[in-house]
Write a protein that holds these residues in place. Structure first.
Motif, PDB file in Angstrom:
ATOM      1  N   ALA A 116       0.925   3.810  -3.098  1.00 40.07           N
ATOM      2  CA  ALA A 116       0.446   5.170  -2.846  1.00 40.07           C
ATOM      3  C   ALA A 116       1.403   6.166  -3.513  1.00 40.07           C
ATOM      4  O   ALA A 116       0.976   7.153  -4.108  1.00 40.07           O
ATOM      5  N   HIS A 117       2.713   5.888  -3.462  1.00 40.57           N
ATOM      6  CA  HIS A 117       3.670   6.757  -4.163  1.00 40.57           C
ATOM      7  C   HIS A 117       3.361   6.780  -5.661  1.00 40.57           C
ATOM      8  O   HIS A 117       3.405   7.825  -6.302  1.00 40.57           O
ATOM      9  N   GLN A 118       3.029   5.616  -6.204  1.00 38.05           N
ATOM     10  CA  GLN A 118       2.707   5.577  -7.638  1.00 38.05           C
ATOM     11  C   GLN A 118       1.467   6.420  -7.954  1.00 38.05           C
ATOM     12  O   GLN A 118       1.417   7.077  -8.988  1.00 38.05           O
ATOM     13  N   THR A 123       5.955   8.105  12.198  1.00 36.94           N
ATOM     14  CA  THR A 123       6.632   9.401  12.065  1.00 36.94           C
ATOM     15  C   THR A 123       7.535   9.460  10.829  1.00 36.94           C
ATOM     16  O   THR A 123       8.040  10.522  10.485  1.00 36.94           O
ATOM     17  N   TYR A 124       7.724   8.340  10.159  1.00 35.23           N
ATOM     18  CA  TYR A 124       8.414   8.382   8.866  1.00 35.23           C
ATOM     19  C   TYR A 124       7.664   9.323   7.912  1.00 35.23           C
ATOM     20  O   TYR A 124       8.263   9.932   7.026  1.00 35.23           O
ATOM     21  N   GLY A 125       6.365   9.452   8.120  1.00 36.43           N
ATOM     22  CA  GLY A 125       5.540  10.364   7.323  1.00 36.43           C
ATOM     23  C   GLY A 125       5.902  11.825   7.518  1.00 36.43           C
ATOM     24  O   GLY A 125       5.490  12.689   6.736  1.00 36.43           O
ATOM     25  N   LEU A 131       0.842  -1.206   0.000  1.00 35.46           N
ATOM     26  CA  LEU A 131       0.000   0.000   0.000  1.00 35.46           C
ATOM     27  C   LEU A 131       0.876   1.256   0.000  1.00 35.46           C
ATOM     28  O   LEU A 131       0.580   2.235  -0.684  1.00 35.46           O
ATOM     29  N   HIS A 132       1.954   1.209   0.757  1.00 36.18           N
ATOM     30  CA  HIS A 132       2.855   2.364   0.850  1.00 36.18           C
ATOM     31  C   HIS A 132       3.471   2.704  -0.517  1.00 36.18           C
ATOM     32  O   HIS A 132       3.375   3.835  -0.986  1.00 36.18           O
ATOM     33  N   GLU A 133       4.081   1.719  -1.143  1.00 35.36           N
ATOM     34  CA  GLU A 133       4.781   1.993  -2.409  1.00 35.36           C
ATOM     35  C   GLU A 133       3.799   2.346  -3.529  1.00 35.36           C
ATOM     36  O   GLU A 133       4.087   3.196  -4.371  1.00 35.36           O
ATOM     37  N   ALA A 176       5.248  13.714   0.478  1.00 36.12           N
ATOM     38  CA  ALA A 176       5.053  12.476  -0.288  1.00 36.12           C
ATOM     39  C   ALA A 176       5.010  11.269   0.647  1.00 36.12           C
ATOM     40  O   ALA A 176       4.146  10.384   0.521  1.00 36.12           O
ATOM     41  N   GLU A 177       5.943  11.223   1.612  1.00 44.81           N
ATOM     42  CA  GLU A 177       5.932  10.124   2.578  1.00 44.81           C
ATOM     43  C   GLU A 177       4.712  10.219   3.485  1.00 44.81           C
ATOM     44  O   GLU A 177       4.158   9.208   3.919  1.00 44.81           O
ATOM     45  N   PHE A 178       4.285  11.451   3.742  1.00 41.98           N
ATOM     46  CA  PHE A 178       3.088  11.619   4.570  1.00 41.98           C
ATOM     47  C   PHE A 178       1.878  10.959   3.907  1.00 41.98           C
ATOM     48  O   PHE A 178       1.118  10.231   4.551  1.00 41.98           O
ATOM     49  N   PHE A 179       1.711  11.182   2.616  1.00 37.88           N
ATOM     50  CA  PHE A 179       0.588  10.571   1.904  1.00 37.88           C
ATOM     51  C   PHE A 179       0.690   9.039   1.930  1.00 37.88           C
ATOM     52  O   PHE A 179      -0.301   8.336   2.159  1.00 37.88           O
ATOM     53  N   ALA A 180       1.890   8.497   1.738  1.00 34.27           N
ATOM     54  CA  ALA A 180       2.066   7.040   1.732  1.00 34.27           C
ATOM     55  C   ALA A 180       1.764   6.438   3.112  1.00 34.27           C
ATOM     56  O   ALA A 180       1.079   5.415   3.228  1.00 34.27           O
ATOM     57  N   VAL A 181       2.246   7.091   4.155  1.00 33.78           N
ATOM     58  CA  VAL A 181       2.030   6.616   5.528  1.00 33.78           C
ATOM     59  C   VAL A 181       0.543   6.753   5.916  1.00 33.78           C
ATOM     60  O   VAL A 181      -0.045   5.864   6.539  1.00 33.78           O
TER      61      VAL A 181
HETATM   62 ZN   LIG Z   1       7.832   5.971   0.953  1.00 32.11          ZN
END
Ligand SMILES: [Zn+2]
Length: 239
Positions: free
Chosen positions: A135-137, A185-187, A131-133, A192-197
């Motif tokens: 979401a980046h796409q 908190t990686y988000g 889901l994380h990766e 961009a990481e926020f959206f994935a997290v």
């Molecule tokens: Zn990511």
């Protein structure tokens, strides 16, 4: 096979199951899978990845992650040389474990099969590398990797920008002060990481996310055109 490896499938409505199976077929026909690091590709591996990726496409007009051509699958978490920013002029260098990665210009995604499998097996632990990766796409569909996917209307864009800015700022503040948060908190790394997290939390902890971040939940619900509370196996008291 889907039933066993991707437990959320059984909890979807019959019509959502049908729609998902249709998406999976297109996905498997369009994307190239490659086994790396000695991994022998099987249908099980491809279907387990496809089923989770396609959950992000339900009820929406979609082009099946148009920037992604190839999915490289390693047997397990792999190590990469990485330079990471710690604070001010301090950088940390070394080998870091990675579960997956993708990039806007890559046309490819790398996934670790053990992380894919464990992410699917427990749909409510808050962690899901697929889901994380993916979401980046989705984020790349409108070309920028800025944490804003392609949104249908101007109102949606305005509302998205406002809510994400506030939520991102509060995750950053929590990260700096060490306050425990529902969102990883990686988000706080960047939008961009926020959206994935946030996407991981939306599908894995929908009740908690709705209770603690109602505006963020509503934005994601309107974008994804679904309400994971309806089929989530998450068991929590939110009152
Ligand atoms: Zn990511």
């Amino acid at each position: 096979m889907i039933d066993r490896n991707v437990p959320f499938f059984r909890r979807l409505s019959a019509s959502d199951q049908r729609e998902l199976l249709g998406h999976i077929q297109v996905f498997l026909a369009e994307k190239r899978f490659e086994g790396c690091g000695g991994l022998e590709l099987t249908d099980e591996i491809c279907v387990t990845i496809a089923a989770q990726a396609c959950l992000l496409l339900l009820h929406r007009k979609t082009d099946y992650f148009p920037r992604l051509l190839t999915i490289l699958v390693y047997p397990s978490t792999y190590m990469v040389e990485e330079k990471r920013h710690v604070e001010g002029p301090v950088w940390e260098e070394g080998r870091m474990a990675r579960l997956g990665e993708t990039g806007r210009r890559l046309g490819a995604m790398v996934l670790a099969w053990d992380a894919v499998r464990s992410g699917a097996a427990d749909p409510s632990d808050g962690k899901n590398v697929v889901l994380h990766e993916f979401a980046h796409q989705l984020d790349y569909e409108n070309s920028a990797d800025d944490g804003t996917p392609a949104l249908a209307t101007r109102e949606q864009q305005l509302s998205w920008r406002e809510v994400m800015r506030t939520e991102f700022a509060s995750l950053r503040a929590a990260d700096e002060t060490g306050i425990p948060t529902l969102l990883d908190t990686y988000g706080a790394t960047n939008p961009a990481e926020f959206f994935a997290v946030a996407t991981e939390a939306f599908f894995e902890h929908p009740r908690l996310l709705r209770a603690h971040h109602p505006r963020l939940y509503a934005e994601l619900q309107s974008y994804f055109q679904q309400d994971p509370v309806e089929y989530s196996a998450e068991r929590v008291r939110t009152d």
